[in-house]
Scaffold this motif. Sequence first.
Motif, PDB file in Angstrom:
ATOM      1  N   HIS A  25      -8.297 -22.444  -4.169  1.00  9.68           N
ATOM      2  CA  HIS A  25      -7.702 -23.194  -3.057  1.00  9.68           C
ATOM      3  C   HIS A  25      -6.420 -23.913  -3.490  1.00  9.68           C
ATOM      4  CE1 HIS A  25     -10.710 -22.362  -0.067  1.00  9.68           C
ATOM      5  NE2 HIS A  25     -11.685 -22.749  -0.877  1.00  9.68           N
ATOM      6  N   LEU A  26      -6.441 -24.469  -4.699  1.00 16.13           N
ATOM      7  CA  LEU A  26      -5.254 -25.150  -5.207  1.00 16.13           C
ATOM      8  C   LEU A  26      -4.065 -24.186  -5.263  1.00 16.13           C
ATOM      9  CD1 LEU A  26      -5.186 -27.431  -8.359  1.00 16.13           C
ATOM     10  CD2 LEU A  26      -3.335 -25.889  -7.810  1.00 16.13           C
ATOM     11  N   ILE A  27      -4.251 -23.032  -5.873  1.00 25.14           N
ATOM     12  CA  ILE A  27      -3.147 -22.082  -6.033  1.00 25.14           C
ATOM     13  C   ILE A  27      -2.667 -21.558  -4.682  1.00 25.14           C
ATOM     14  CG2 ILE A  27      -2.465 -19.833  -6.986  1.00 25.14           C
ATOM     15  CD1 ILE A  27      -4.329 -20.514  -9.370  1.00 25.14           C
ATOM     16  N   LEU A  28      -3.586 -21.211  -3.805  1.00 29.57           N
ATOM     17  CA  LEU A  28      -3.188 -20.706  -2.485  1.00 29.57           C
ATOM     18  C   LEU A  28      -2.437 -21.763  -1.684  1.00 29.57           C
ATOM     19  CD1 LEU A  28      -6.340 -18.644  -1.467  1.00 29.57           C
ATOM     20  CD2 LEU A  28      -4.093 -17.750  -2.139  1.00 29.57           C
ATOM     21  N   GLY A  29      -2.704 -23.035  -1.942  1.00 32.71           N
ATOM     22  CA  GLY A  29      -2.039 -24.114  -1.224  1.00 32.71           C
ATOM     23  C   GLY A  29      -0.661 -24.470  -1.747  1.00 32.71           C
ATOM     24  N   ILE A  30      -0.259 -23.918  -2.871  1.00 34.66           N
ATOM     25  CA  ILE A  30       1.039 -24.261  -3.467  1.00 34.66           C
ATOM     26  C   ILE A  30       2.193 -23.693  -2.665  1.00 34.66           C
ATOM     27  CG2 ILE A  30       2.521 -23.891  -5.499  1.00 34.66           C
ATOM     28  CD1 ILE A  30      -0.051 -24.152  -7.200  1.00 34.66           C
ATOM     29  N   ASP A  31       2.038 -22.468  -2.165  1.00 37.03           N
ATOM     30  CA  ASP A  31       3.129 -21.815  -1.445  1.00 37.03           C
ATOM     31  C   ASP A  31       2.521 -20.820  -0.456  1.00 37.03           C
ATOM     32  OD1 ASP A  31       5.235 -19.559  -1.079  1.00 37.03           O
ATOM     33  OD2 ASP A  31       6.378 -21.183  -2.027  1.00 37.03           O
ATOM     34  N   PRO A  32       3.035 -20.771   0.775  1.00 38.55           N
ATOM     35  CA  PRO A  32       2.449 -19.857   1.766  1.00 38.55           C
ATOM     36  C   PRO A  32       2.627 -18.376   1.429  1.00 38.55           C
ATOM     37  CG  PRO A  32       4.369 -20.989   2.670  1.00 38.55           C
ATOM     38  CD  PRO A  32       4.090 -21.599   1.334  1.00 38.55           C
ATOM     39  N   SER A  33       3.517 -18.052   0.504  1.00 36.60           N
ATOM     40  CA  SER A  33       3.722 -16.647   0.142  1.00 36.60           C
ATOM     41  C   SER A  33       2.669 -16.141  -0.839  1.00 36.60           C
ATOM     42  CB  SER A  33       5.116 -16.442  -0.453  1.00 36.60           C
ATOM     43  OG  SER A  33       5.224 -17.084  -1.715  1.00 36.60           O
ATOM     44  N   ILE A  34       1.833 -17.032  -1.366  1.00 37.85           N
ATOM     45  CA  ILE A  34       0.816 -16.644  -2.345  1.00 37.85           C
ATOM     46  C   ILE A  34      -0.414 -16.093  -1.627  1.00 37.85           C
ATOM     47  CG2 ILE A  34      -0.737 -17.442  -4.169  1.00 37.85           C
ATOM     48  CD1 ILE A  34       1.339 -19.618  -4.800  1.00 37.85           C
ATOM     49  N   SER A  35      -0.871 -14.946  -2.101  1.00 39.11           N
ATOM     50  CA  SER A  35      -2.124 -14.374  -1.613  1.00 39.11           C
ATOM     51  C   SER A  35      -3.014 -14.086  -2.816  1.00 39.11           C
ATOM     52  CB  SER A  35      -1.872 -13.101  -0.797  1.00 39.11           C
ATOM     53  OG  SER A  35      -1.300 -12.099  -1.612  1.00 39.11           O
ATOM     54  N   ALA A  36      -4.273 -13.797  -2.527  1.00 40.84           N
ATOM     55  CA  ALA A  36      -5.234 -13.542  -3.603  1.00 40.84           C
ATOM     56  C   ALA A  36      -5.943 -12.229  -3.357  1.00 40.84           C
ATOM     57  CB  ALA A  36      -6.252 -14.676  -3.675  1.00 40.84           C
ATOM     58  N   GLU A  37      -6.313 -11.587  -4.435  1.00 42.99           N
ATOM     59  CA  GLU A  37      -7.144 -10.396  -4.383  1.00 42.99           C
ATOM     60  C   GLU A  37      -7.896 -10.296  -5.699  1.00 42.99           C
ATOM     61  OE1 GLU A  37      -4.036  -6.868  -5.547  1.00 42.99           O
ATOM     62  OE2 GLU A  37      -3.915  -7.644  -3.510  1.00 42.99           O
ATOM     63  N   VAL A  38      -8.842  -9.407  -5.757  1.00 40.90           N
ATOM     64  CA  VAL A  38      -9.587  -9.207  -6.995  1.00 40.90           C
ATOM     65  C   VAL A  38      -8.864  -8.140  -7.806  1.00 40.90           C
ATOM     66  CG1 VAL A  38     -11.779  -8.482  -8.021  1.00 40.90           C
ATOM     67  CG2 VAL A  38     -11.767  -9.864  -5.925  1.00 40.90           C
ATOM     68  N   LYS A  39      -8.472  -8.512  -9.014  1.00 38.41           N
ATOM     69  CA  LYS A  39      -7.809  -7.586  -9.926  1.00 38.41           C
ATOM     70  C   LYS A  39      -8.294  -7.944 -11.325  1.00 38.41           C
ATOM     71  CE  LYS A  39      -3.277  -5.648 -10.855  1.00 38.41           C
ATOM     72  NZ  LYS A  39      -3.149  -4.402 -10.190  1.00 38.41           N
ATOM     73  N   TRP A  40      -8.548  -6.948 -12.128  1.00 39.47           N
ATOM     74  CA  TRP A  40      -9.082  -7.162 -13.477  1.00 39.47           C
ATOM     75  C   TRP A  40     -10.429  -7.902 -13.395  1.00 39.47           C
ATOM     76  CZ3 TRP A  40      -3.688  -8.794 -13.096  1.00 39.47           C
ATOM     77  CH2 TRP A  40      -2.804  -7.786 -13.452  1.00 39.47           C
ATOM     78  N   ASN A  41     -11.184  -7.609 -12.348  1.00 41.60           N
ATOM     79  CA  ASN A  41     -12.513  -8.178 -12.126  1.00 41.60           C
ATOM     80  C   ASN A  41     -12.505  -9.706 -12.080  1.00 41.60           C
ATOM     81  OD1 ASN A  41     -15.208  -7.617 -11.504  1.00 41.60           O
ATOM     82  ND2 ASN A  41     -15.849  -8.027 -13.592  1.00 41.60           N
ATOM     83  N   ALA A  42     -11.472 -10.251 -11.437  1.00 41.67           N
ATOM     84  CA  ALA A  42     -11.347 -11.697 -11.296  1.00 41.67           C
ATOM     85  C   ALA A  42     -10.367 -12.002 -10.165  1.00 41.67           C
ATOM     86  CB  ALA A  42     -10.837 -12.304 -12.595  1.00 41.67           C
ATOM     87  N   PRO A  43     -10.420 -13.210  -9.613  1.00 41.16           N
ATOM     88  CA  PRO A  43      -9.400 -13.590  -8.632  1.00 41.16           C
ATOM     89  C   PRO A  43      -8.012 -13.572  -9.275  1.00 41.16           C
ATOM     90  CG  PRO A  43     -11.273 -15.077  -8.515  1.00 41.16           C
ATOM     91  CD  PRO A  43     -11.461 -14.233  -9.746  1.00 41.16           C
ATOM     92  N   SER A  44      -7.094 -12.926  -8.591  1.00 41.09           N
ATOM     93  CA  SER A  44      -5.721 -12.808  -9.067  1.00 41.09           C
ATOM     94  C   SER A  44      -4.793 -13.186  -7.923  1.00 41.09           C
ATOM     95  CB  SER A  44      -5.456 -11.375  -9.536  1.00 41.09           C
ATOM     96  OG  SER A  44      -4.196 -11.263 -10.142  1.00 41.09           O
ATOM     97  N   PHE A  45      -3.648 -13.751  -8.260  1.00 46.17           N
ATOM     98  CA  PHE A  45      -2.731 -14.286  -7.258  1.00 46.17           C
ATOM     99  C   PHE A  45      -1.386 -13.591  -7.354  1.00 46.17           C
ATOM    100  CE2 PHE A  45      -5.891 -17.270  -8.549  1.00 46.17           C
ATOM    101  CZ  PHE A  45      -6.408 -17.684  -7.333  1.00 46.17           C
ATOM    102  N   ARG A  46      -0.760 -13.404  -6.174  1.00 45.54           N
ATOM    103  CA  ARG A  46       0.490 -12.653  -6.137  1.00 45.54           C
ATOM    104  C   ARG A  46       1.403 -13.170  -5.045  1.00 45.54           C
ATOM    105  NH1 ARG A  46       0.245  -6.952  -5.485  1.00 45.54           N
ATOM    106  NH2 ARG A  46       2.332  -7.165  -4.709  1.00 45.54           N
ATOM    107  N   THR A  47       2.659 -12.871  -5.210  1.00 41.54           N
ATOM    108  CA  THR A  47       3.661 -12.932  -4.144  1.00 41.54           C
ATOM    109  C   THR A  47       4.140 -11.493  -4.056  1.00 41.54           C
ATOM    110  OG1 THR A  47       5.362 -13.663  -5.708  1.00 41.54           O
ATOM    111  CG2 THR A  47       4.257 -15.376  -4.415  1.00 41.54           C
ATOM    112  N   SER A  48       5.312 -11.199  -4.589  1.00 41.83           N
ATOM    113  CA  SER A  48       5.762  -9.806  -4.647  1.00 41.83           C
ATOM    114  C   SER A  48       5.034  -9.039  -5.750  1.00 41.83           C
ATOM    115  CB  SER A  48       7.271  -9.742  -4.867  1.00 41.83           C
ATOM    116  OG  SER A  48       7.620 -10.389  -6.070  1.00 41.83           O
TER     117      SER A  48
END
Length: 126
Positions: free
Chosen positions: A28-51
Amino acid sequence: MTTNSQTVEQFIDGLDHPLKAEIVSLRHLILGIDPSISAEVKWNAPSFRTSEHFATMNLRGKNGLLLILHLGAKKRSLPDGAIDDPGGILKWLGPDRASVSFADEDDLAGKKPALTNIVRQWLQYV
Protein backbone atom coordinates in the motif's frame (compact mmCIF):
# COMPACT_ATOMS: atom_id res chain seq x y z
CA MET A 1 -8.84 -2.56 -9.58
CA THR A 2 -6.77 -3.99 -12.35
CA THR A 3 -6.35 -7.67 -12.95
CA ASN A 4 -2.73 -7.34 -11.82
CA SER A 5 -3.80 -5.82 -8.48
CA GLN A 6 -6.30 -8.60 -7.98
CA THR A 7 -3.62 -11.14 -8.77
CA VAL A 8 -1.27 -9.55 -6.20
CA GLU A 9 -4.05 -9.48 -3.61
CA GLN A 10 -4.82 -13.15 -4.29
CA PHE A 11 -1.11 -13.97 -4.07
CA ILE A 12 -0.79 -12.18 -0.71
CA ASP A 13 -4.02 -13.72 0.60
CA GLY A 14 -2.52 -17.16 -0.09
CA LEU A 15 0.81 -16.42 1.59
CA ASP A 16 1.85 -18.21 4.74
CA HIS A 17 4.39 -15.66 5.94
CA PRO A 18 5.01 -14.30 9.46
CA LEU A 19 5.28 -10.75 8.07
CA LYS A 20 2.10 -10.83 6.00
CA ALA A 21 0.78 -7.62 7.60
CA GLU A 22 4.04 -5.84 6.74
CA ILE A 23 3.86 -7.14 3.16
CA VAL A 24 0.37 -5.65 2.82
CA SER A 25 1.50 -2.35 4.40
CA LEU A 26 4.56 -2.08 2.15
CA ARG A 27 2.44 -2.77 -0.94
CA HIS A 28 0.00 0.00 0.00
CA LEU A 29 2.85 2.38 0.81
CA ILE A 30 4.53 1.91 -2.58
CA LEU A 31 1.29 2.08 -4.57
CA GLY A 32 0.44 5.33 -2.77
CA ILE A 33 3.68 7.09 -3.73
CA ASP A 34 2.71 7.79 -7.34
CA PRO A 35 -0.44 7.04 -9.36
CA SER A 36 1.66 5.62 -12.22
CA ILE A 37 2.85 2.72 -10.02
CA SER A 38 1.13 -0.63 -10.46
CA ALA A 39 1.81 -4.03 -8.95
CA GLU A 40 1.92 -7.56 -10.25
CA VAL A 41 3.44 -10.85 -9.23
CA LYS A 42 6.88 -11.32 -10.74
CA TRP A 43 9.69 -13.55 -9.49
CA ASN A 44 7.09 -15.14 -7.17
CA ALA A 45 6.64 -11.93 -5.18
CA PRO A 46 4.86 -8.58 -5.39
CA SER A 47 6.70 -6.40 -7.88
CA PHE A 48 6.11 -2.76 -8.76
CA ARG A 49 6.37 -0.98 -12.09
CA THR A 50 5.74 2.14 -14.08
CA SER A 51 7.12 1.72 -17.59
CA GLU A 52 9.38 -1.06 -16.22
CA HIS A 53 9.68 -2.98 -12.99
CA PHE A 54 11.66 -1.03 -10.42
CA ALA A 55 11.02 -2.74 -7.06
CA THR A 56 10.36 -6.30 -5.96
CA MET A 57 9.75 -7.71 -2.51
CA ASN A 58 11.99 -10.55 -1.41
CA LEU A 59 9.83 -12.88 0.69
CA ARG A 60 12.34 -15.66 1.33
CA GLY A 61 13.43 -14.44 4.75
CA LYS A 62 11.19 -15.07 7.73
CA ASN A 63 12.90 -12.62 10.12
CA GLY A 64 12.42 -9.51 8.02
CA LEU A 65 11.09 -8.14 4.79
CA LEU A 66 13.35 -7.00 1.98
CA LEU A 67 12.51 -4.62 -0.85
CA ILE A 68 14.88 -4.75 -3.82
CA LEU A 69 15.04 -1.58 -5.91
CA HIS A 70 16.29 -2.13 -9.45
CA LEU A 71 16.14 -0.62 -12.93
CA GLY A 72 14.16 -3.27 -14.80
CA ALA A 73 15.37 -6.16 -16.88
CA LYS A 74 18.12 -4.34 -18.80
CA LYS A 75 21.44 -3.82 -17.04
CA ARG A 76 21.94 -0.11 -16.40
CA SER A 77 23.69 1.96 -13.76
CA LEU A 78 22.46 4.91 -11.78
CA PRO A 79 24.57 8.06 -12.04
CA ASP A 80 26.81 8.68 -9.02
CA GLY A 81 24.88 10.50 -6.32
CA ALA A 82 21.56 10.00 -8.11
CA ILE A 83 19.71 8.84 -5.00
CA ASP A 84 19.81 10.97 -1.86
CA ASP A 85 19.60 8.70 1.20
CA PRO A 86 20.25 10.86 4.27
CA GLY A 87 18.74 8.21 6.58
CA GLY A 88 21.08 5.52 5.24
CA ILE A 89 18.31 2.96 4.68
CA LEU A 90 19.68 1.73 1.34
CA LYS A 91 22.10 -1.18 1.13
CA TRP A 92 23.70 -0.98 -2.33
CA LEU A 93 23.93 -4.36 -4.07
CA GLY A 94 25.44 -2.98 -7.28
CA PRO A 95 25.37 0.15 -9.47
CA ASP A 96 21.77 -0.59 -10.47
CA ARG A 97 20.32 -2.26 -7.35
CA ALA A 98 19.78 -1.52 -3.69
CA SER A 99 17.75 -3.07 -0.90
CA VAL A 100 15.81 -1.78 2.06
CA SER A 101 15.08 -4.10 4.96
CA PHE A 102 12.19 -3.94 7.39
CA ALA A 103 12.21 -5.86 10.68
CA ASP A 104 8.55 -5.28 11.52
CA GLU A 105 5.61 -2.86 11.20
CA ASP A 106 7.26 -0.24 13.46
CA ASP A 107 10.45 -0.33 11.38
CA LEU A 108 8.39 0.03 8.20
CA ALA A 109 6.50 3.00 9.67
CA GLY A 110 9.76 4.63 10.74
CA LYS A 111 11.28 4.28 7.27
CA LYS A 112 8.16 5.39 5.39
CA PRO A 113 9.23 9.04 4.80
CA ALA A 114 12.73 8.05 3.64
CA LEU A 115 11.45 5.22 1.44
CA THR A 116 8.83 7.48 -0.14
CA ASN A 117 11.53 10.03 -1.00
CA ILE A 118 13.87 7.34 -2.37
CA VAL A 119 11.18 5.74 -4.57
CA ARG A 120 10.25 9.16 -6.02
CA GLN A 121 13.90 9.69 -6.92
CA TRP A 122 14.26 6.13 -8.25
CA LEU A 123 11.29 6.57 -10.61
CA GLN A 124 13.23 9.26 -12.49
CA TYR A 125 15.59 6.54 -13.76
CA VAL A 126 13.07 3.86 -14.71
